[in-house]
Design an enzyme around this catalytic site. Structure first.
Site, PDB file in Angstrom:
ATOM      1  N   ASP A  56      -3.889  -7.801   5.985  1.00 51.09           N
ATOM      2  CA  ASP A  56      -2.739  -7.264   6.701  1.00 51.09           C
ATOM      3  C   ASP A  56      -2.576  -5.763   6.531  1.00 51.09           C
ATOM      4  O   ASP A  56      -3.114  -5.155   5.612  1.00 51.09           O
ATOM      5  CB  ASP A  56      -1.450  -7.913   6.181  1.00 51.09           C
ATOM      6  CG  ASP A  56      -1.087  -7.403   4.786  1.00 51.09           C
ATOM      7  OD1 ASP A  56      -1.927  -7.524   3.883  1.00 51.09           O
ATOM      8  OD2 ASP A  56       0.022  -6.856   4.623  1.00 51.09           O
TER       9      ASP A  56
ATOM     10  N   LYS B 274      -1.840 -13.949   0.346  1.00 49.70           N
ATOM     11  CA  LYS B 274      -1.917 -14.714   1.572  1.00 49.70           C
ATOM     12  C   LYS B 274      -3.250 -14.474   2.280  1.00 49.70           C
ATOM     13  O   LYS B 274      -3.587 -15.159   3.241  1.00 49.70           O
ATOM     14  CB  LYS B 274      -0.788 -14.284   2.527  1.00 49.70           C
ATOM     15  CG  LYS B 274       0.581 -14.329   1.905  1.00 49.70           C
ATOM     16  CD  LYS B 274       1.612 -13.615   2.817  1.00 49.70           C
ATOM     17  CE  LYS B 274       2.908 -13.369   2.037  1.00 49.70           C
ATOM     18  NZ  LYS B 274       3.787 -12.438   2.734  1.00 49.70           N
ATOM     19  N   GLY B 275      -3.991 -13.478   1.797  1.00 48.21           N
ATOM     20  CA  GLY B 275      -5.170 -13.003   2.518  1.00 48.21           C
ATOM     21  C   GLY B 275      -6.275 -14.020   2.715  1.00 48.21           C
ATOM     22  O   GLY B 275      -7.051 -13.924   3.658  1.00 48.21           O
TER      23      GLY B 275
ATOM     24  N   PHE C 218      -9.778   1.237   5.542  1.00 48.52           N
ATOM     25  CA  PHE C 218      -8.740   0.215   5.494  1.00 48.52           C
ATOM     26  C   PHE C 218      -8.938  -0.748   6.654  1.00 48.52           C
ATOM     27  O   PHE C 218      -8.922  -0.351   7.818  1.00 48.52           O
ATOM     28  CB  PHE C 218      -7.341   0.839   5.539  1.00 48.52           C
ATOM     29  CG  PHE C 218      -6.286  -0.163   5.185  1.00 48.52           C
ATOM     30  CD1 PHE C 218      -5.975  -0.418   3.861  1.00 48.52           C
ATOM     31  CD2 PHE C 218      -5.630  -0.896   6.180  1.00 48.52           C
ATOM     32  CE1 PHE C 218      -5.026  -1.382   3.525  1.00 48.52           C
ATOM     33  CE2 PHE C 218      -4.691  -1.854   5.850  1.00 48.52           C
ATOM     34  CZ  PHE C 218      -4.383  -2.099   4.526  1.00 48.52           C
ATOM     35  N   VAL C 219      -9.131  -2.012   6.346  1.00 42.55           N
ATOM     36  CA  VAL C 219      -9.436  -3.001   7.380  1.00 42.55           C
ATOM     37  C   VAL C 219      -8.335  -4.054   7.490  1.00 42.55           C
ATOM     38  O   VAL C 219      -7.592  -4.299   6.537  1.00 42.55           O
ATOM     39  CB  VAL C 219     -10.793  -3.685   7.122  1.00 42.55           C
ATOM     40  CG1 VAL C 219     -11.939  -2.684   7.272  1.00 42.55           C
ATOM     41  CG2 VAL C 219     -10.848  -4.343   5.746  1.00 42.55           C
TER      42      VAL C 219
ATOM     43  N   LYS D  45     -15.935  -3.980  -0.776  1.00 46.26           N
ATOM     44  CA  LYS D  45     -16.125  -2.535  -0.593  1.00 46.26           C
ATOM     45  C   LYS D  45     -16.826  -1.997  -1.836  1.00 46.26           C
ATOM     46  O   LYS D  45     -16.165  -1.643  -2.805  1.00 46.26           O
ATOM     47  CB  LYS D  45     -14.772  -1.838  -0.450  1.00 46.26           C
ATOM     48  CG  LYS D  45     -13.980  -2.189   0.796  1.00 46.26           C
ATOM     49  CD  LYS D  45     -12.648  -1.438   0.780  1.00 46.26           C
ATOM     50  CE  LYS D  45     -11.802  -1.748   1.990  1.00 46.26           C
ATOM     51  NZ  LYS D  45     -10.456  -1.151   1.887  1.00 46.26           N
TER      52      LYS D  45
ATOM     53  N   ARG E  45      -2.750 -10.274  10.314  1.00 44.13           N
ATOM     54  CA  ARG E  45      -3.481 -11.321   9.601  1.00 44.13           C
ATOM     55  C   ARG E  45      -4.102 -12.329  10.565  1.00 44.13           C
ATOM     56  O   ARG E  45      -5.104 -12.966  10.261  1.00 44.13           O
ATOM     57  CB  ARG E  45      -2.544 -12.084   8.653  1.00 44.13           C
ATOM     58  CG  ARG E  45      -2.010 -11.273   7.485  1.00 44.13           C
ATOM     59  CD  ARG E  45      -1.333 -12.203   6.489  1.00 44.13           C
ATOM     60  NE  ARG E  45      -0.449 -11.503   5.561  1.00 44.13           N
ATOM     61  CZ  ARG E  45      -0.842 -10.940   4.413  1.00 44.13           C
ATOM     62  NH1 ARG E  45      -2.106 -10.966   4.078  1.00 44.13           N
ATOM     63  NH2 ARG E  45       0.031 -10.352   3.621  1.00 44.13           N
TER      64      ARG E  45
ATOM     65  N   ASP F 211     -11.829  -4.965  -3.487  1.00 43.91           N
ATOM     66  CA  ASP F 211     -11.724  -3.522  -3.283  1.00 43.91           C
ATOM     67  C   ASP F 211     -12.079  -2.847  -4.612  1.00 43.91           C
ATOM     68  O   ASP F 211     -13.246  -2.648  -4.914  1.00 43.91           O
ATOM     69  CB  ASP F 211     -10.286  -3.237  -2.820  1.00 43.91           C
ATOM     70  CG  ASP F 211     -10.054  -1.795  -2.422  1.00 43.91           C
ATOM     71  OD1 ASP F 211     -11.029  -1.066  -2.200  1.00 43.91           O
ATOM     72  OD2 ASP F 211      -8.883  -1.385  -2.331  1.00 43.91           O
TER      73      ASP F 211
HETATM   74  P1  IMP Z   1      -8.326  -4.846  -5.764  1.00 45.13           P
HETATM   75  O1  IMP Z   1      -9.718  -5.390  -5.631  1.00 45.13           O
HETATM   76  O2  IMP Z   1      -7.670  -5.184  -7.076  1.00 45.13           O
HETATM   77  O3  IMP Z   1      -8.295  -3.373  -5.498  1.00 45.13           O
HETATM   78  O4  IMP Z   1      -7.326  -5.467  -4.729  1.00 45.13           O
HETATM   79  C1  IMP Z   1      -7.712  -6.158  -3.646  1.00 45.13           C
HETATM   80  C2  IMP Z   1      -6.503  -6.488  -2.816  1.00 45.13           C
HETATM   81  O5  IMP Z   1      -6.004  -5.317  -2.163  1.00 45.13           O
HETATM   82  C3  IMP Z   1      -6.910  -7.453  -1.736  1.00 45.13           C
HETATM   83  O6  IMP Z   1      -6.726  -8.776  -2.144  1.00 45.13           O
HETATM   84  C4  IMP Z   1      -6.038  -7.024  -0.574  1.00 45.13           C
HETATM   85  O7  IMP Z   1      -4.817  -7.736  -0.641  1.00 45.13           O
HETATM   86  C5  IMP Z   1      -5.781  -5.561  -0.795  1.00 45.13           C
HETATM   87  N1  IMP Z   1      -6.700  -4.714   0.023  1.00 45.13           N
HETATM   88  C6  IMP Z   1      -7.717  -3.978  -0.431  1.00 45.13           C
HETATM   89  N2  IMP Z   1      -8.353  -3.340   0.572  1.00 45.13           N
HETATM   90  C7  IMP Z   1      -7.718  -3.709   1.706  1.00 45.13           C
HETATM   91  C8  IMP Z   1      -7.931  -3.389   3.105  1.00 45.13           C
HETATM   92  O8  IMP Z   1      -8.831  -2.638   3.517  1.00 45.13           O
HETATM   93  N3  IMP Z   1      -7.060  -3.970   3.989  1.00 45.13           N
HETATM   94  C9  IMP Z   1      -6.058  -4.803   3.592  1.00 45.13           C
HETATM   95  N4  IMP Z   1      -5.842  -5.134   2.306  1.00 45.13           N
HETATM   96  C10 IMP Z   1      -6.654  -4.594   1.364  1.00 45.13           C
HETATM   97 MG    MG Z   2      -5.537 -10.351  -1.399  1.00 42.31          MG
END
Ligand code: IMP
Ligand code: MG
Length: 183
Positions: free
Chosen positions: A163, A47-48, A156-157, A135, A169, A107
């Protein structure tokens, strides 16, 4: 929702509403240029990416189609594992399409690297990624992200689609969640 409504939950604002909107317009101008004369499918990751797709698409000076996917990373707690499950798939075939994945944040990069490979295997002509935040220190895999809003530290943002426990959100800015909220 404004900062005053959640000021106790937020350690600091790292991207203001004004800076976000300015950057989205810059990214949209770049996308307009790069995809001139080509078809474009915006693929929002639920949903982000809802806010990002809404704002970016309105800043584009061209037709776009929109589609949405929801994915979930298996793994313990808040840690992404790279094993991804599709919760909601695309509505339409993407064979031969130019797909631009819109994400809230990169992330570890595990989710996006899986998603990009998945879409390429379905016969998309081209798959690129636009993310509002990245990040860099948290990267576990190399993902080629074409458009990046802002590089941020590994805190963590929340806000602008992101969210904590499904809340925050609807903040128009991005803030660092106060430690007392989760420890
Ligand atoms: P990754 O890149 O596979 O580690 O996952 C990314 C997902 O983790 C993002 O789409 C977010 O849903 C969640 N996520 C990662 N960091 C954050 C944060 O700082 N705040 C909120 N959600 C996060
Ligand atoms: Mg996401």
């Amino acid at each position: 929702m404004d900062l005053s409504a959640v000021s106790k939950d937020i350690e600091r604002v790292i991207v203001s509403e004004e800076d976000l909107q300015k950057r989205i317009k810059e990214l949209a101008a770049q996308v307009d240029k790069d995809y001139a004369g080509k078809d474009l499918l915006l693929l929002g990751v639920l949903k982000g990416a809802v806010m990002a797709v809404a704002d970016l698409s309105r800043a584009l000076q061209r037709h776009v189609e929109m589609d949405w996917m929801a994915v979930s990373s298996y793994g313990s707690g808040t840690k992404s594992s790279g094993v991804v499950r599709i919760l909601k798939d695309l509505d339409r075939d993407i064979t031969g399409r130019n797909v631009l994945i819109i994400e809230d944040i990169v992330d570890t990069g595990l989710t996006l690297s899986w998603l990009k490979a998945n879409l390429e295997s379905r016969g998309a002509a081209n798959v690129e990624i636009l993310t509002i935040l990245r990040k860099p220190e948290a990267a576990k895999v190399e993902v080629n992200v074409k458009y990046i809003g802002f590089d941020i530290p590994s805190d963590f943002v929340i806000g602008y689609g992101l969210d904590f426990d499904e809340k925050y959100r609807n903040l128009p800015f991005i803030g660092v969640l106060a430690k007392h909220m989760y420890s």
